[in-house]
Design an enzyme around this catalytic site. Structure first.
Site, PDB file in Angstrom:
ATOM      1  CE  LYS A  80      -2.927   1.739   4.957  1.00 41.09           C
ATOM      2  NZ  LYS A  80      -2.689   1.200   3.603  1.00 41.09           N
ATOM      3  CB  SER A 133      -0.933   0.012   1.223  1.00 45.45           C
ATOM      4  OG  SER A 133      -0.176   0.015   2.421  1.00 45.45           O
TER       5      SER A 133
END
Length: 832
Positions: free
Chosen positions: A714, A671
């Site tokens: 996040k 990611s």
């Protein structure tokens, strides 16, 4: 190109309480169907209905998805319609006592047979006692004894008469019969007197004695035969007497169990053994009675009170031969059995034989055979936890063996493993007809299917339980009924519609997808219980949205110690994260950490350094074995992007290194690959990147930004760092466009975005992202493939072209690189 910021409405898909037509869940009908598991429910129904061999069920899904509840619900519905199976008993094998016989009777009649046999034995004891103590039996026994003794007595009298005629007397001695001379008075002559007889007389007596010796020897040989014949006749008399006493009692039971030939055969065997053992039984009963009378006369002995006398023990053991051990019994009106075995050890599943301590030894017989879960579930359904089953030695092999053979063979764990060779009980196997349901995780299902060739043959029906369901108006209404059902079942306070809406929003956040709802029943039920707790704590009549929010906050608080420590270290600059200014080759990447069911995001600095080289992009995390395979794959993709975009007509002549700064643990996933690419482009083109922004998203070789997991955590992780330092209106996060549908951000993040204090962009390509990060155009190639010199792509292409020219300049000093171009002499691709 222009990328618009996401609006607050796109960051959180709210559930409007006004869409519901109820005020509280107490007005809703309970949900009777299973929510969100159509595939698994259909598989369970199919597996239950199909009656072919091997179509057992493996219900797979993460813990807490309700596998056991669904399976038990449908099995309970099915068992109510099925017929109750037969009862199973173990009885004595009178021919081979170490091989007990299995006996089946219709459902519910096993205990009745046991009671009937107990009553039979009581009646047999009374009948035998009365018969053998009767005047008729005594008369016949005395007549038999008289006949036997009379024959022997008549033979002895004949020998004695012949001896008297010849002047001798027959005298019994310890060694047998002896001949002694008779005196004138007709009495046996003393030895001294006999020795004084004339020689002629002694010779006559010796000759006469020799003639009688043969008859005496014949008489002595006939005596044991006569005794044996008498004993045989006595046994016949006892058996005839016992048969006359027992037959009417057995005949009554035969009539009661007419139509059950196996029971009839067993009763015949019982009668035969009773008749054969009648004399022994009577002897033991007499000794028992004598011992009891003696104990009663003498009073209780010190230290012996309550202990059975040996004769009583022997008599009891003798009568145990005719007991019935009911292994399993079923109510004929309750349908088929359904068994969930929570502790599947080998004895608990297969069965066992217990031992009885008696007179200092351990004894085992058919009455000590105990059933296992397979016996109790035979004719019905057995539910087991797969991981518990596999943790116990030999149970998995024992279960497979029983399912393949379709019979249950009871043996000890030592026998099953081949460690015990001594003679022990070998109960007759019982036919097995059972449907087994295993509960386990998808990983365990995959491992069993891959590593055990028998598994696919025995468990042909996978029931795959999902953790999510679609979020639409219909399903939200059903979810409200689910909340009502759980609240009523667990006796919780009613939830008002604002609380229901908040639970639905939290359920979507659990899935990490605004278009989905969680059907992870354990987590949902936990949230309801905790919201009920806070409503009761605040003395609310119903659970409100505020109570749900309080429960969520409390859940997070209990688990976020590590998250707070990391945020503290970032603010103290022990962990360095920059949120202002610009840097070349440096960018904030975002990662997700897990603590139980709690996930949180943490920003990390990603840096890149470049120099002229052989075309390598070195992943420092991989070199020190901290990077996982997926992360390393993402880094290797960057080389493909650089080569495909900038080095199609010239060698890629650089060496780059990428690293997560201040990272001391394993790194998995790809990611951060887009953030690494941004840092790499910045370092090559010497274009500064805004440090007020953070980036997440993976990238493919064509520069398309791809979706990642944990997007909400996040964003919130970087937001908390920025909020603590002060929101400037310049900070924000870049996410993949594909992740917009997953956004269920906290209210404080949405509020900051609405006020312009924080920004979230959704990008589809690296070019879109690099423009936001640098403030420069990405640049589009012209007809010849050249990029504008003031664009980011132009600066990167120019830098790579310069590296290639410099490399040609040093050509004689360079070796060949991995792509066929010249490179650092003597170094391979993994050594630079």
């Amino acid at each position: 190109m222009s990328v618009e910021e996401l609006r607050p409405a796109e960051l959180h898909t709210a559930c409007d309480p006004e869409q519901f037509d109820f005020q509280t869940t107490e007005h809703l009908e309970p949900l009777e169907e299973i929510l969100g598991q159509p595939r698994a429910v259909e598989a369970v129904r199919f597996g239950i209905d199909i009656q072919q061999e091997g179509y057992n069920i493996f219900a797979l899904g993460p813990p807490g998805t309700g596998k056991r509840s669904v399976v038990m619900l449908y099995l309970q519905q099915r068992t109510a319609r099925d017929h109750a199976p037969d009862d199973w008993c173990y009885v004595n094998n009178f021919q081979e006592s170490h091989k007990p016989c299995a006996l089946s009777v219709p459902a519910g009649r096993g205990p009745q047979l046991r009671r009937d046999m107990e009553h039979l034995l009581e009646d047999v004891r009374a009948a035998l006692t009365a018969t053998f103590e009767s005047e008729e039996y005594r008369r016949r026994h005395q007549e038999l004894e008289a006949r036997v003794s009379q024959g022997h007595r008549e033979g002895l009298e004949q020998v004695q008469q012949k001896a008297r005629e010849k002047g001798l007397a027959v005298m019994p001695t310890p060694a047998g019969l002896a001949l002694v001379p008779l005196g004138e008075n007709g009495r046996p002559m003393p030895p001294d007197e006999a020795r004084q007889l004339p020689a002629e007389r002694r010779e006559q007596l010796e000759q006469a004695g020799e003639e009688l010796q043969e008859e005496m020897r014949t008489l002595m040989e006939q005596a044991p035969r006569a005794q044996r014949e008498g004993r045989r006749q006595e046994r016949e008399l006892n058996e005839q007497t016992a048969d006359a006493a027992v037959e009417p009692l057995i005949a009554e039971l035969r009539r009661k169990y007419e139509g059950l030939p196996k029971v009839g055969a067993y009763l015949d065997a019982v009668k035969a053994d009773l008749v054969e053992s009648a004399e022994k039984i009577m002897t033991l009963l007499q000794k028992e009675q004598q011992a009891q009378e003696s104990s009663s006369d003498e009073g209780p002995q010190p230290g012996m009170a309550g202990l059975p006398v040996p004769a009583g023990v022997l008599a009891a053991n003798m009568m145990r031969r005719y007991a019935v051990n009911v292994l399993v019994s079923h109510d004929p009106h309750n349908g088929a059995p359904l068994v969930y075995e929570d502790h599947p050890t080998y004895p608990n599943v297969i069965g066992r034989t217990e031992h009885l301590a008696q007179m200092g030894t351990l004894l085992a017989d058919f009455t000590l055979i105990k059933p296992g879960a397979l016996h109790r579930a035979n004719g019905g359904y057995l539910v087991l936890e797969a991981h518990k089953l596999l943790m116990q030695p030999m149970v998995w092999e024992g279960l497979k063996r029983a399912l393949r053979a379709r019979q249950i063979r009871i043996e000890s764990l030592g026998q099953a493993a081949g460690f015990i060779q001594t003679v022990s009980l070998e109960p007759e196997p019982i036919p097995l007809d059972v449907k087994v349901v295993l509960l386990g995780t998808p990983m365990l299902y995959g491992m069993l299917r891959e590593l055990d060739s028998d598994f696919a043959e025995l468990f042909k029906v996978p029931a795959d339980f999902d953790t999510q369901m679609d979020r639409d108006g219909e399903n939200q209404a059903l979810y409200a009924r689910l909340i009502a059902t759980l609240a009523q079942r667990e006796q919780l306070k009613p939830f008002d519609r604002s609380a229901v809406a908040r639970v639905i929003e939290r359920s979507a956040r659990m899935t990490g997808d605004s278009k989905r709802l969680s059907v992870h029943m354990r987590r949902v039920a936990d949230l309801l219980h905790e919201a009920h707790y806070w409503a009761r704590h605040e003395d609310h009549d119903t659970v409100t949205a505020a109570d749900v929010d309080r429960a969520v906050e409390a859940q997070i608080y209990r688990c976020n110690r590590m998250h707070e420590r990391l945020q503290e270290e970032i603010q103290r600059e022990t962990l360095r994260v920059e949120t202002t200014g610009e840097r070349v080759g440096q960018l904030n990447g975002l990662a997700v950490f897990e603590f139980g069911d709690f996930y949180f995001g943490r920003p990390s600095r990603i840096t890149a350094r470049v120099r002229m080289g052989s075309g390598q992009v070195v992943d420092i995390e991989r070199e020190v074995q901290l990077g996982g395979p997926t992360h390393s794959k993402g880094v290797l993709i960057l080389s493909g992007f650089l080569t495909g975009r900038y080095a199609r007509k010239l060698p890629l002549s650089l060496t780059a290194s990428l690293v997560f700064e201040q990272s001391y643990g394993p790194i998995g996933g790809d990611s951060a690959s887009s953030a690494e690419l941004y840092a790499l482009l910045s370092a090559i083109g010497e274009v500064p990147l805004r440090q007020s922004l953070a980036v997440t998203g993976s990238v493919d070789q064509h520069g398309r930004v791809q979706a990642i997991g944990g997007v909400n955590e996040k964003i919130e992780g970087f937001f908390e760092v920025c909020r603590t330092r002060g929101l400037t209106g310049e900070q924000g996060v870049l996410i993949p466009r594909a992740n917009v549908q997953h956004l269920m951000l906290r209210a404080d993040v949405v509020e900051a975005v609405g006020k312009g204090q924080f920004h979230i962009w959704a990008v589809e390509t690296i070019d879109e992202g690099i423009e936001i990060l640098t403030g420069l155009p990405a640049g589009e190639p012209d007809e010849k493939g050249h990029y504008p010199p003031d664009s980011v792509n132009g600066k990167v292409a120019a830098a790579l072209a310069e590296y290639a020219r410099q490399r040609r300049k040093f050509g004689p000093m360079m070796g060949k690189g991995p792509d066929g171009a010249t490179g650092d002499k003597g170094k391979g691709p993994d050594e630079g």
